[in-house]
Design a protein around this motif. Structure first.
Motif, PDB file in Angstrom:
ATOM      1  N   ILE A 225       0.796  -1.144   0.062  1.00 60.76           N
ATOM      2  CA  ILE A 225       0.013  -0.102  -0.131  1.00 60.76           C
ATOM      3  C   ILE A 225       0.873   1.136   0.104  1.00 60.76           C
ATOM      4  O   ILE A 225       0.503   2.151  -0.955  1.00 60.76           O
ATOM      5  CB  ILE A 225      -0.900  -0.037   1.097  1.00 60.76           C
ATOM      6  N   SER A 228       2.376   2.209  -3.312  1.00 66.45           N
ATOM      7  CA  SER A 228       1.501   2.919  -4.550  1.00 66.45           C
ATOM      8  C   SER A 228       1.485   4.420  -4.190  1.00 66.45           C
ATOM      9  O   SER A 228       1.011   5.046  -5.085  1.00 66.45           O
ATOM     10  CB  SER A 228       0.288   2.262  -4.266  1.00 66.45           C
ATOM     11  N   ARG A 305       0.248   2.152  -9.844  1.00 61.97           N
ATOM     12  CA  ARG A 305      -0.136   2.623  -8.251  1.00 61.97           C
ATOM     13  C   ARG A 305      -1.246   1.577  -8.009  1.00 61.97           C
ATOM     14  O   ARG A 305      -1.337   1.089  -6.671  1.00 61.97           O
ATOM     15  CB  ARG A 305      -0.349   4.050  -8.209  1.00 61.97           C
ATOM     16  N   LEU A 306      -2.428   1.756  -8.812  1.00 60.37           N
ATOM     17  CA  LEU A 306      -3.620   0.726  -8.487  1.00 60.37           C
ATOM     18  C   LEU A 306      -3.146  -0.666  -8.263  1.00 60.37           C
ATOM     19  O   LEU A 306      -3.685  -1.442  -7.505  1.00 60.37           O
ATOM     20  CB  LEU A 306      -4.571   0.899  -9.547  1.00 60.37           C
ATOM     21  N   TYR A 308      -0.526  -1.995  -7.117  1.00 61.75           N
ATOM     22  CA  TYR A 308       0.217  -2.213  -5.647  1.00 61.75           C
ATOM     23  C   TYR A 308      -1.166  -2.098  -4.645  1.00 61.75           C
ATOM     24  O   TYR A 308      -1.006  -2.868  -3.480  1.00 61.75           O
ATOM     25  CB  TYR A 308       1.059  -1.247  -5.277  1.00 61.75           C
ATOM     26  N   LEU A 309      -2.048  -1.266  -5.016  1.00 64.44           N
ATOM     27  CA  LEU A 309      -3.126  -1.237  -3.862  1.00 64.44           C
ATOM     28  C   LEU A 309      -3.946  -2.725  -3.840  1.00 64.44           C
ATOM     29  O   LEU A 309      -4.508  -3.028  -2.956  1.00 64.44           O
ATOM     30  CB  LEU A 309      -4.263  -0.297  -4.212  1.00 64.44           C
TER      31      LEU A 309
END
Length: 604
Positions: A225, A228, A305-306, A308-309
């Motif tokens: 998290i 990201s 980034r999404l 890794y979320l």
């Protein structure tokens, strides 16, 4: 009383008649306890039976520990009495004091420090391993596989994510990193995994498997998290390193727990399939990246980034699922916590009987194990380098070969396609999908053969065939005979076989070492293999890839493929010479068989 207790023959003949079980357990559970010393035994006392042989064994062991404790206590009191006067009413500081103890006099006994008791290894007769191995496959095993096996899917997702994100971050609209920095992401992740594997492997053997079921996924979901939200390369790779630490812990702690729960007759099949789910996660990452890397749908600096979320969200699901798993009964037995192991085993059996509707048969036999064995660093090294030297050498060779073969090729595969086949980085995930499908199908379809044909012949065959297929593909690649599509097809076929080989390497390490060091053995050899082959492989291939770009030839990258093929051949030869047959055998039986193969066993 203690003089009589020091006579082993007296103990074995009379122990069944002593109603001391509760007394001894109370002594063991509390640092200070009231002990009644009875010097005369009534006729009835001699016939109070402890029916369970395991309880009798436990009682005998505790009595011996009481003796060790009392000797240490007496020595401490006698030493202290030479330096200062003893207060009135001092505790049993000499033999004359023993004679003054009344028929049922209660005295307060204070134990010395724990290490004085911990130095004594004891034997315990138990049926816990036999009861686990006789269980029919049912819903309970599916819960275990889903809760623990999900970690491999997540690892595959993260590794593929790092492979896909590397080329994406070279874009100046994201981080604008170099190709070498992109290749380094994989090595940094693997380095963290090695450290996490070593650290959590130690904790798993000392504090148990269950305590780490929640701690480990919390580490990598938090790091994912945070990754990201990173805007600089250094902060990003720091998060990637922490993700590696968490996933490395999964390999040592949870691989051990999985094999301890699964019945011996299907352990090879289940282990290989679970390890193969790594590629389910990899395939999911490829499919997800295809959507999130599409600039028409998601901004170029937001898609990765999404991803890794999403990883963090998967980690939360794993934490929730593992709350239903108990501690490993096998580990509890080795820690001399037999009562807890029996309670957990009774609960498991009641669930199995309820779900299957069939009463379980009585266990066929009991086995005698050395329990409460304290293994420090020096003893661990002695076991690995002396008592289990053959298995240690085999484990290193298997793990190094498969780690280099896999990580070096897979981490840089998209880069190779982009450099030599003109593939757009945002379409790299398309070529990983058949690659991952071939890997999973290989583990799933070939896994039953490791229980039916045998571990040794299957490992030799899969390692050898993987090596030969890679050599042939490298030759075609060098001669410009392969397109992006056909190169992917060739690698998919190679890893159909190699995926089973790689999973079998981890299976071997988790089977051939004794219970008291199993998690640490997995951590040592997975860590050594991955550090030597996994962490160095992507960096070496990244360098070879840049060298190929500079020279305009495929020679350097093909040389890297040739090195991976040679390592696999060496590992196949080592398995043919040093390997053991583990199929259908309990973990405890395998350990005993391995010891008999060691040269030191003949010398006593």
């Amino acid at each position: 009383f203690f003089a009589l207790m020091s006579d082993d023959t007296f103990i074995e003949d009379v122990l069944e008649g002593l109603a001391l079980q509760q007394y001894l357990r109370g002594f063991w559970d509390h640092g200070v306890t009231t002990v009644s010393l009875t010097r005369e035994l009534s006729e009835d006392d001699w016939h109070v039976l402890v029916e369970d042989p395991a309880d009798r064994s436990l009682l005998l062991m505790k009595c011996r520990e009481v003796l060790a404790w009392d000797d240490a206590r007496r020595h401490s009191i006698e030493t202290s009495s030479r330096r200062q006067s003893v207060e009135k009413g001092s505790l049993l500081h000499g033999s004359s004091s023993m004679n003054n103890v009344s028929h049922t006099q209660s005295v307060q006994l204070r134990t010395p420090s724990a290490p004085q008791l911990a130095a004594f290894d004891s034997e315990l007769c138990t049926d816990i391993p036999v009861r686990l191995d006789r269980l029919p496959w049912c819903r309970w095993h599916w819960v275990v596989v889903l809760a623990l096996g999900s970690a491999w899917s997540l690892d595959g997702f993260i590794v593929s994510l790092n492979s896909l994100v590397g080329p994406h971050l070279t874009n100046t609209q994201t981080m604008g990193i170099t190709r070498l920095e992109a290749a380094a992401i994989g090595s940094i992740y693997i380095s963290g995994a090695v450290l996490g594997c070593w650290g959590f492997g130690y904790l798993a053997d000392i504090y148990g498997r269950k305590r780490l079921f929640v701690v480990i996924p919390t580490v990598y979901l938090s790091a994912s998290i945070l990754a990201s939200f990173c805007f600089g390369y250094k902060a990003f790779v720091a998060c990637v390193f922490m993700m590696g630490i968490g996933i490395g812990g999964e390999y040592s702690a949870l691989n051990s727990a999985l094999n301890e729960f699964i019945p011996a007759r299907v352990r090879g099949t289940v282990d290989l399939v679970v390890n193969g789910t790594y590629w389910v996660g990899a395939c999911f990452a490829a499919l997800t990246s295809k959507v999130l890397f599409d600039e028409r749908l998601v901004a170029i600096d937001r898609g990765w980034r999404l991803l890794y979320l999403v990883t963090g969200g998967l980690g939360i699901f794993i934490v929730w699922l593992r709350q239903y798993l108990p501690e490993s009964p096998r580990w509890l037995v080795m820690q001399n916590r037999h009562d807890e192991a029996k309670e957990i085993m009774n609960a498991i059996e009641s669930k199995v009987e309820r779900w299957t509707g069939v009463p379980l048969p009585e266990p066929a036999h009991r086995i005698t194990l050395k329990v409460d064995v304290k293994v420090g660093l020096s003893k661990l090294m002695t076991i690995l380098l002396c008592e289990y030297s053959r298995m240690s050498l085999l484990s290193v060779l298997l793990m190094v070969a498969q780690a280099f073969f896999y990580n070096a090729i897979y981490f840089t595969y998209v880069n190779v396609l982009c450099t030599f086949q003109g593939v757009d980085p945002k379409n790299g995930g398309d070529y990983l999908i058949p690659f991952t499908v071939g890997n999973f199908l290989g583990s799933a379809l070939l896994s039953p053969l490791f229980d039916k044909v045998g571990r040794k012949p299957m490992i030799v065959w899969t390692y050898t065939l993987s090596s030969l297929m890679l050599m042939g593909t490298s030759l075609l690649f060098m001669q410009e005979q392969l397109s992006a599509f056909t190169l992917t097809a060739c690698f998919s076929c190679i890893f159909f076989v190699a995926s089973a080989a790689a999973s079998a390497a981890m299976l071997t390490v988790s089977e051939v070492f004794p219970m008291e060091i199993r998690a640490r053995a997995v951590s040592v050899f997975w860590g050594l293999g991955t550090a030597a082959g996994g962490a160095s492989g992507p960096m070496l291939f990244g360098y070879l890839l840049q060298l190929s770009e500079t020279t305009g030839t495929k020679g350097p990258i093909v040389a890297g493929y040739a090195l991976g093929a040679v390592l696999m051949l060496v590992a196949a030869l080592a398995e043919a010479i040093l390997g053991v047959d583990c199929e259908g055998k309990s973990l405890e039986a395998i350990g005993a068989e391995v010891v008999q193969l060691m040269p030191q066993a003949a010398d006593g």
